[in-house]
Design an enzyme around this catalytic site. Sequence first.
Site, PDB file in Angstrom:
ATOM      1  N   LYS A 128       0.833  -1.199   0.000  1.00 42.89           N
ATOM      2  CA  LYS A 128       0.000   0.000   0.000  1.00 42.89           C
ATOM      3  C   LYS A 128       0.868   1.248   0.000  1.00 42.89           C
ATOM      4  CE  LYS A 128      -2.037   3.492   2.198  1.00 42.89           C
ATOM      5  NZ  LYS A 128      -1.522   4.477   3.174  1.00 42.89           N
ATOM      6  N   ASP A 146      -5.786   0.542   0.272  1.00 44.82           N
ATOM      7  CA  ASP A 146      -5.943   0.858   1.689  1.00 44.82           C
ATOM      8  C   ASP A 146      -7.329   0.427   2.153  1.00 44.82           C
ATOM      9  OD1 ASP A 146      -7.582   2.710   0.455  1.00 44.82           O
ATOM     10  OD2 ASP A 146      -7.307   4.142   2.065  1.00 44.82           O
TER      11      ASP A 146
END
Length: 217
Positions: A128, A146
């Site tokens: 991420k 996310d």
Amino acid sequence: MTDESLDHRKTRALRIVKHLKEKYPADPKTALDYETALDLLVATMLSAQCTDARVNIVTKELLKKYRTAEDYAKEDIAAFEEHIKSTGFYHNKAKNIIAMAQALLKDHEGEVPGTMEELVNLPGVGRKTANLILGMIYGVPGIVCDTHVIRVSQRLGLTAHKDPEKIEYDLYEVIPQEEWTGFSNRLIMHGRDTCHAKKPDCAGCIVNYVCPSAFKV
DNA sequence: CTCCCGATAT
DNA sequence: ATATCAGGAG
């Protein structure tokens, strides 16, 4: 949803891309405040399980004091923890950020590297964070998976997976590559503004007509 | 899978 | 009181 054809999922994905672009026309940037690549890397590492607003409060002072990898690498962990305490998980974050800075000095001449391979090998950096850096700093397209991207793409029927990396690859199948970075940011903004975790505003949602979860969550 | 963990909205 | 917030490591 599991038996839905790829073509059908692609068609819906393109509609969602189009509508989110209408809702957020300016190519959206991250909500985290930063000047340099290192600033953004640190801010992103601080943002785990913490609101971006809180991170920005902390980094406003923090990023003035720590300007280079050396500044972080030589800092005492306990002293650094005090600066970032309010972001939560501060023991881990402090240890990771200092170890990350030491790794930058050791392996990358103090600079933030520009490949997925190098980024995820840094302590405390996962896909991420890596995709955020790649997209925002280096212009390398990628899905920043996310908590918002996970929740919203599941609700929209773009993936049936729970694992962030699998969701990332599901989105790569149906979203055009040139949209990956912008779509990530728009999904996140849509998640913050409308498709909330707790009480999504389906009535006010621009893509509710293609959403299999509309008015059902 | 669990743990890390303070701040905030509901 | 409880869920959730731009996750990652063991």
